[in-house]
Write a protein that holds these residues in place. Structure first.
Motif, mmCIF file in Angstrom:
data_model
loop_
_atom_site.group_PDB
_atom_site.id
_atom_site.type_symbol
_atom_site.label_atom_id
_atom_site.label_comp_id
_atom_site.label_asym_id
_atom_site.label_seq_id
_atom_site.Cartn_x
_atom_site.Cartn_y
_atom_site.Cartn_z
ATOM 1 N N VAL A 49 0.847 -1.188 0.000
ATOM 2 C CA VAL A 49 0.000 0.000 0.000
ATOM 3 C C VAL A 49 0.883 1.238 0.000
ATOM 4 O O VAL A 49 1.985 1.231 0.548
ATOM 5 N N ASP A 50 0.396 2.298 -0.636
ATOM 6 C CA ASP A 50 1.108 3.575 -0.627
ATOM 7 C C ASP A 50 0.741 4.308 0.662
ATOM 8 O O ASP A 50 -0.409 4.704 0.866
ATOM 9 N N ALA A 51 1.709 4.474 1.546
ATOM 10 C CA ALA A 51 1.457 5.043 2.874
ATOM 11 C C ALA A 51 1.032 6.504 2.798
ATOM 12 O O ALA A 51 0.173 6.944 3.563
ATOM 13 N N VAL A 52 1.593 7.253 1.879
ATOM 14 C CA VAL A 52 1.266 8.678 1.780
ATOM 15 C C VAL A 52 -0.164 8.875 1.292
ATOM 16 O O VAL A 52 -0.910 9.716 1.809
ATOM 17 N N VAL A 53 -0.579 8.077 0.318
ATOM 18 C CA VAL A 53 -1.950 8.182 -0.199
ATOM 19 C C VAL A 53 -2.943 7.797 0.890
ATOM 20 O O VAL A 53 -3.967 8.467 1.066
ATOM 21 N N LEU A 54 -2.644 6.730 1.626
ATOM 22 C CA LEU A 54 -3.540 6.298 2.702
ATOM 23 C C LEU A 54 -3.642 7.358 3.797
ATOM 24 O O LEU A 54 -4.737 7.679 4.261
ATOM 25 N N ALA A 55 -2.517 7.937 4.185
ATOM 26 C CA ALA A 55 -2.535 8.978 5.217
ATOM 27 C C ALA A 55 -3.299 10.211 4.741
ATOM 28 O O ALA A 55 -4.034 10.833 5.510
ATOM 29 N N THR A 56 -3.161 10.557 3.479
ATOM 30 C CA THR A 56 -3.876 11.711 2.931
ATOM 31 C C THR A 56 -5.376 11.473 2.920
ATOM 32 O O THR A 56 -6.159 12.359 3.281
ATOM 33 N N LEU A 57 -5.812 10.274 2.517
ATOM 34 C CA LEU A 57 -7.241 9.961 2.523
ATOM 35 C C LEU A 57 -7.817 9.987 3.937
ATOM 36 O O LEU A 57 -8.906 10.517 4.155
ATOM 37 N N LEU A 58 -7.079 9.440 4.878
ATOM 38 C CA LEU A 58 -7.553 9.450 6.262
ATOM 39 C C LEU A 58 -7.595 10.871 6.817
ATOM 40 O O LEU A 58 -8.501 11.223 7.570
ATOM 41 N N ARG A 59 -6.643 11.691 6.436
ATOM 42 C CA ARG A 59 -6.612 13.081 6.893
ATOM 43 C C ARG A 59 -7.791 13.855 6.332
ATOM 44 O O ARG A 59 -8.404 14.679 7.014
ATOM 45 N N LYS A 60 -8.149 13.596 5.072
ATOM 46 C CA LYS A 60 -9.283 14.296 4.457
ATOM 47 C C LYS A 60 -10.600 13.927 5.119
ATOM 48 O O LYS A 60 -11.480 14.767 5.290
ATOM 49 N N CYS A 61 -10.749 12.639 5.476
ATOM 50 C CA CYS A 61 -12.029 12.174 6.004
ATOM 51 C C CYS A 61 -12.156 12.276 7.520
ATOM 52 O O CYS A 61 -13.252 12.474 8.026
ATOM 53 N N LEU A 62 -11.050 12.144 8.236
ATOM 54 C CA LEU A 62 -11.133 12.102 9.696
ATOM 55 C C LEU A 62 -10.502 13.278 10.403
ATOM 56 O O LEU A 62 -10.640 13.409 11.616
ATOM 57 N N GLY A 63 -9.766 14.093 9.678
ATOM 58 C CA GLY A 63 -9.128 15.229 10.335
ATOM 59 C C GLY A 63 -7.647 14.995 10.512
ATOM 60 O O GLY A 63 -6.878 15.081 9.579
ATOM 61 N N LYS A 64 -7.236 14.650 11.730
ATOM 62 C CA LYS A 64 -5.818 14.508 12.029
ATOM 63 C C LYS A 64 -5.367 13.074 11.773
ATOM 64 O O LYS A 64 -5.925 12.127 12.305
ATOM 65 N N ALA A 65 -4.321 12.918 10.942
ATOM 66 C CA ALA A 65 -3.706 11.619 10.681
ATOM 67 C C ALA A 65 -2.212 11.835 10.548
ATOM 68 O O ALA A 65 -1.755 12.592 9.706
ATOM 69 N N GLU A 66 -1.455 11.174 11.412
ATOM 70 C CA GLU A 66 -0.010 11.349 11.455
ATOM 71 C C GLU A 66 0.656 10.017 11.127
ATOM 72 O O GLU A 66 0.384 9.005 11.775
ATOM 73 N N LEU A 67 1.531 10.007 10.143
ATOM 74 C CA LEU A 67 2.250 8.813 9.742
ATOM 75 C C LEU A 67 3.343 8.529 10.766
ATOM 76 O O LEU A 67 4.284 9.303 10.905
ATOM 77 N N VAL A 68 3.216 7.434 11.509
ATOM 78 C CA VAL A 68 4.149 7.116 12.586
ATOM 79 C C VAL A 68 5.336 6.317 12.069
ATOM 80 O O VAL A 68 6.481 6.681 12.298
ATOM 81 N N SER A 69 5.073 5.199 11.369
ATOM 82 C CA SER A 69 6.176 4.383 10.878
ATOM 83 C C SER A 69 5.774 3.623 9.623
ATOM 84 O O SER A 69 4.612 3.277 9.438
ATOM 85 N N VAL A 70 6.778 3.371 8.789
ATOM 86 C CA VAL A 70 6.630 2.554 7.594
ATOM 87 C C VAL A 70 7.835 1.631 7.563
ATOM 88 O O VAL A 70 8.974 2.082 7.635
ATOM 89 N N GLY A 71 7.591 0.329 7.487
ATOM 90 C CA GLY A 71 8.696 -0.616 7.474
ATOM 91 C C GLY A 71 8.290 -1.919 6.834
ATOM 92 O O GLY A 71 7.128 -2.133 6.470
ATOM 93 N N ALA A 72 9.249 -2.805 6.693
ATOM 94 C CA ALA A 72 8.985 -4.110 6.101
ATOM 95 C C ALA A 72 8.144 -4.944 7.050
ATOM 96 O O ALA A 72 8.390 -4.977 8.251
ATOM 97 N N ALA A 73 7.141 -5.609 6.503
ATOM 98 C CA ALA A 73 6.272 -6.443 7.319
ATOM 99 C C ALA A 73 6.837 -7.848 7.397
ATOM 100 O O ALA A 73 7.492 -8.325 6.484
ATOM 101 N N GLY A 74 6.558 -8.507 8.496
ATOM 102 C CA GLY A 74 6.951 -9.898 8.648
ATOM 103 C C GLY A 74 8.408 -10.105 8.956
ATOM 104 O O GLY A 74 8.959 -11.161 8.673
ATOM 105 N N ALA A 75 9.096 -9.126 9.525
ATOM 106 C CA ALA A 75 10.503 -9.301 9.866
ATOM 107 C C ALA A 75 10.661 -10.366 10.949
ATOM 108 O O ALA A 75 11.585 -11.163 10.906
ATOM 109 N N GLY A 76 9.745 -10.436 11.891
ATOM 110 C CA GLY A 76 9.813 -11.428 12.947
ATOM 111 C C GLY A 76 8.944 -12.641 12.680
ATOM 112 O O GLY A 76 9.015 -13.633 13.370
#
Length: 115
Positions: A49-76
């Motif tokens: 998923v594109d993290a910036v697009v998702l954060a922008t959509l959430l910000r438009k619909c819900l107000g405040k949305a802050e991107l905390v972290s983006v990383g590889a999934a399943g490392a553990g």
């Protein structure tokens, strides 16, 4: 490549949580979505998923949305990559129908009206 995106939201009630989940699941490439954090105010999305697009959509619909972290999934979690099922490869999202286009010749003499 799968990635894990964590977004901090200002979710005050159940409606905003449901709306955030609906927006996240509607994105293409999302495999799982969860609400986590001490105050249940963080949205964790796993998939391609594109993290910036998702954060922008959430910000438009819900107000405040802050991107905390983006990383590889399943490392553990190494067993998740080995046991990948076809159901996990389904991409969510709306597929637009294709419409055929036809050329129509307009002949005004063919249409006569009786009054």
């Amino acid at each position: 490549m799968k990635q894990k995106v964590v977004i901090k939201l200002s979710m005050s009630n159940h409606k905003s949580r449901a709306k955030a989940l609906k927006i996240a699941v509607g994105q293409q490439g999302v495999e799982s979505v969860a609400i986590k954090g001490q105050e249940n105010n963080q949205l964790e999305v796993v998939g391609q998923v594109d993290a910036v697009v998702l954060a922008t959509l959430l910000r438009k619909c819900l107000g405040k949305a802050e991107l905390v972290s983006v990383g590889a999934a399943g490392a553990g979690d190494k067993n998740a990559n080995k046991a990948e099922t076809p159901a996990a490869q389904v991409q969510h999202g709306y597929i637009y129908p294709s419409y055929s286009q036809y050329a129509v010749a307009y002949d005004p003499s063919a249409y006569h009206y009786m009054y």
